[in-house]
Write a protein that holds these residues in place. Structure first.
Motif, PDB file in Angstrom:
ATOM      1  N   ALA A  84      -9.128 -32.699  26.523  1.00  0.00           N
ATOM      2  CA  ALA A  84      -9.158 -32.723  25.054  1.00  0.00           C
ATOM      3  C   ALA A  84      -8.312 -31.586  24.484  1.00  0.00           C
ATOM      4  O   ALA A  84      -7.571 -31.777  23.508  1.00  0.00           O
ATOM      5  N   LEU A 132      -4.647 -32.512  24.613  1.00  0.00           N
ATOM      6  CA  LEU A 132      -4.235 -33.389  23.516  1.00  0.00           C
ATOM      7  C   LEU A 132      -3.986 -32.575  22.257  1.00  0.00           C
ATOM      8  O   LEU A 132      -3.001 -32.778  21.552  1.00  0.00           O
ATOM      9  N   ARG A 178      -0.754 -30.654  22.602  1.00  0.00           N
ATOM     10  CA  ARG A 178       0.433 -31.513  22.531  1.00  0.00           C
ATOM     11  C   ARG A 178       0.748 -31.836  21.072  1.00  0.00           C
ATOM     12  O   ARG A 178       1.907 -31.920  20.691  1.00  0.00           O
ATOM     13  N   ARG A 205       6.948 -36.438  19.248  1.00  0.00           N
ATOM     14  CA  ARG A 205       5.965 -36.798  20.278  1.00  0.00           C
ATOM     15  C   ARG A 205       6.657 -37.272  21.548  1.00  0.00           C
ATOM     16  O   ARG A 205       6.293 -36.893  22.664  1.00  0.00           O
ATOM     17  N   VAL A 258       8.070 -34.370  23.475  1.00  0.00           N
ATOM     18  CA  VAL A 258       7.054 -33.611  24.217  1.00  0.00           C
ATOM     19  C   VAL A 258       6.619 -34.396  25.458  1.00  0.00           C
ATOM     20  O   VAL A 258       6.501 -33.839  26.558  1.00  0.00           O
ATOM     21  N   GLY A 259       6.434 -35.697  25.290  1.00  0.00           N
ATOM     22  CA  GLY A 259       6.036 -36.522  26.433  1.00  0.00           C
ATOM     23  C   GLY A 259       7.110 -36.555  27.505  1.00  0.00           C
ATOM     24  O   GLY A 259       6.820 -36.427  28.695  1.00  0.00           O
TER      25      GLY A 259
END
Lengths: 210, 210
Positions: free
Chosen positions: A125, A128, A131, A161, A164-165
């Motif tokens: 958590a 997440l 991120r 996003r 970052v991924g």
């Protein structure tokens, strides 16, 4: 007279907490979160095991605190690179990604622990959450780049996003295998991937039809 | 005579196991892994709670089995899209990513559970394994594209990992918020990001210097 915590007591508690967290981070850099042993940590931090559990009632809480402490440092590094205003925005983004990746591959066990190691749900958590923090920083930079005309129109939230991924996942491989095989190339290629994605003209589905 | 499991018994056990897993997947599609209750699952699967625990001694084992069952379906979809050989490779990759993303946004709670929900370490480990599977499929496609001259030279292993990371992370946002705000645009933009990354010319650091 009721007990009242003095400033001095609070400071000492804060110092003990910091010692525990930084010592734990050193242990994580050697064996990941799963290698972290409460008894060993207490010994190396110079506190009794009972004291350790007063600060962190469970290993999950400890791991979350260590994760947050270590990740705040990485986020600050990215933020600093993005804010270096004498450079143009695509280069600022490339520099931020390079700094992130280089630091990760220099401390591969820590990076693996922070990014990908199977850990308790509490830590997942927290991942997440962080991120989102990273993505927020890149989203702002991309939006600034669009406004300045140095990046093409795009949905900065989605691009950030994806960025970052992409960088996290590209690095999991080398990290997972503790491979030191050409980390510089791995970093350079991952940054290229990201920069092409955010700077290139939209790919046309018919462009390379055959 | 020692007890010997007959084919018929084996088949019945297999059928019960499948009923449990598919029923669990339906519950996960409603409330994620954390919403999955063993007692409710037993009831809805038509088995006693004790029987359920004989098949899956812990919730972690059950969740891992459900994760693997659901993800195998998604992997097969991606694999099929990539193998449609009448199209060129960049388009095959775009179609595979689109199929993955479209299916994810049609079942957002399931997708969130599979991709990002804070879960037990066993399931996180399974996620890593399946991300390797996805990346392996895309790596093969990218390598084929390079060989066929329809994709520029690149490290197909790194590109494929970055691709998987980008698409998964880009979708976590809309999933996390259960937002149905323009999912088609979110998908289209994420695919564009990935296609630009793998088809564009290398970004030159001096290109947009100012």
């Amino acid at each position: 007279m009721a007990y009242r915590e003095t400033d001095r007591v609070r400071e000492r508690k804060q110092a003990t907490r910091e010692t525990i967290v930084t010592t734990a981070l050193t242990l994580v850099s050697e064996g990941g979160f799963n290698g972290l042993q409460m008894a060993q940590l207490a010994r190396q931090s110079g506190v009794a095991t009972g004291t350790l559990y007063r600060y962190f009632p469970s290993k999950e809480e400890l791991c979350t605190a260590v994760f947050e402490y270590a990740t705040e440092i990485e986020v600050a590094q990215v933020q600093q690179q993005l804010q270096e205003s004498q450079q143009n925005i695509p280069e600022a983004i490339a520099n931020a990604l390079t700094t992130f990746a280089t630091r990760a591959l220099k401390a591969p066990t820590t990076a693996w622990a922070l990014i990908a190691e199977p850990v308790a749900p509490e830590v997942v958590a927290a991942r997440l959450h962080y991120r989102e923090r990273y993505a927020g920083l890149f989203a702002q930079a991309i939006a600034d780049g669009i406004a300045a005309g140095s990046l093409p129109e795009q949905d900065s939230n989605l691009s950030s996003r994806a960025l970052v991924g992409a960088i996290a996942e590209a690095l999991i491989g080398p990290l997972a295998q503790h491979s030191s095989a050409a980390p510089e190339q791995a970093i350079a290629h991952s940054i290229q991937f990201c920069l092409q994605a955010i700077t290139a003209k939209p790919y046309s589905m018919t462009r390379s039809s055959s």
